[in-house]
Scaffold this active site. Structure first.
Site, PDB file in Angstrom:
ATOM      1  N   ASP A 158       0.840  -1.205   0.000  1.00 27.57           N
ATOM      2  CA  ASP A 158       0.000   0.000   0.000  1.00 27.57           C
ATOM      3  C   ASP A 158       0.874   1.254   0.000  1.00 27.57           C
ATOM      4  O   ASP A 158       0.580   2.236  -0.690  1.00 27.57           O
ATOM      5  CB  ASP A 158      -0.902  -0.008   1.234  1.00 27.57           C
ATOM      6  N   HIS A 186      -4.459  -3.583   6.472  1.00 23.78           N
ATOM      7  CA  HIS A 186      -4.280  -3.784   5.027  1.00 23.78           C
ATOM      8  C   HIS A 186      -5.640  -4.196   4.461  1.00 23.78           C
ATOM      9  O   HIS A 186      -5.888  -5.339   4.127  1.00 23.78           O
ATOM     10  CB  HIS A 186      -3.222  -4.858   4.758  1.00 23.78           C
TER      11      HIS A 186
END
Length: 329
Positions: A158, A186
């Site tokens: 990410d 996440h």
């Protein structure tokens, strides 16, 4: 120097196929460190796994000291220095979150006990399989001899996605984009934060000069990038996940840059920045001498605090669900 043994679980899958050659080329532990690869997968994938092993031998990597294929977790975990946990049960259409969670709880409980028995002291663990934060927490709960700080999950993907978006938007190369942060889970509640980021040494907000984008589409693009890739490829992110996993371990083992710039890692929360304790939460960290530390003292505005709380709340919920699954198991 002696070779390091790296375990990759789910090694016959897409991410496994992408990450094993990266590890064998030195992308994870550096250009001078030989590696022994332990590849683990389930019995039905045994033949495919053997094919991956054959290809790794055929590539004649100078840094690959040995490569072994396993379908038995205890044998695969023996003498492991680094464990990259890619194997997990993917969510399928029509499955409830609890169904997926209970499958993964069973997998991570078993793998935790295999690591507990066989891994080298000081083994570093990175969980990639989703739900990554909670899978890592289950592993931690079931491997009490592994220090909690040695069990982490992947939010570097990410983080790197955020760097990529800012690089594309500004037209400045990604190596000049620094100090984005991924806070929390996440998942699509993660908070990609640009308030401390710089682009070519200047504040990212000043360079991009479009707060509506940075507070809107930028965040949702990073949050939903995995789904966008599935839509485009018909398959989930593999090479970017593999590359980010290598980045995560490399920086953890060899250190983050000397300029003080940080990276994002999912680590066992100590409650910094008001995050819930007792979960694996993504923070900005720097690494030195094989240890990570959370970057402290960053000012957090109210809008950021609310997003950080929302993703933390989701992790607390996930933990409760996982513990319920453990109790049922």
């Amino acid at each position: 120097m002696a070779p390091k043994t790296v375990l990759v679980t789910g090694a016959a899958g897409q991410i496994g196929y992408a990450i094993c050659p990266m590890i064998a080329r030195g992308a994870m532990l550096g250009p001078d460190q030989q590696v022994v690869l332990h590849m683990l997968d389930i019995e039905p994938a045994k033949q495919a796994l053997e094919g991956v092993r054959m290809e790794l031998i055929d590539a004649a990597y100078p840094l690959l000291a040995d490569v072994k294929a396993f379908t038995d977790a205890e044998a695969a975990c023996k003498g492991v220095d680094i464990a990259v946990m890619v194997g997990g049960f993917p969510r399928k259409a029509g499955m409830e979150r609890k169904d997926v969670m209970s499958k993964n709880v069973a997998i991570y409980k078993a793998q935790a006990s295999a690591l507990e028995k066989g891994a080298n002291p000081g083994c570093k663990v990175l969980v990639v399989a989703n739900p990554a934060n909670t899978n890592a927490l289950i592993l931690k709960e079931n491997a009490p001899s592994i220090p909690p700080e040695n069990i982490t999950c992947l939010t570097r993907l990410d983080h790197n996605r955020a760097l990529g978006q800012l690089s594309e938007r500004s037209g400045v190369h990604n190596t000049k984009v620094k100090n984005v942060i991924i806070w929390g889970n996440h998942s699509s509640t993660q908070y990609p934060d640009v308030n401390h980021a710089t682009i070519d040494g200047k504040p990212a907000r000043q360079v991009i000069n479009d707060d509506a984008y940075l507070d809107g589409d930028f965040i949702s693009t990073v949050q939903q990038r995995g789904a966008a890739i599935i839509k485009a490829r018909g398959l989930s992110s593999a090479l970017s996940a593999a590359s980010s996993a290598c980045d995560h371990i490399r920086d953890w083992v060899l250190g983050t840059p000397a300029d003080g710039s940080w990276v994002s890692m999912g680590v066992y929360s100590d409650g910094s920045y008001g995050a819930p304790q007792g979960v694996i939460y993504s923070f900005p960290v720097t690494c030195k001498d094989g240890k990570w530390s959370i970057v402290q003292g960053l000012p957090i505005d109210d809008a950021s605090a609310a997003k950080m709380k929302a993703t933390g709340d989701e992790l607390v919920e996930e933990k409760a669900l996982a513990l319920e699954c453990l109790a049922d198991a």
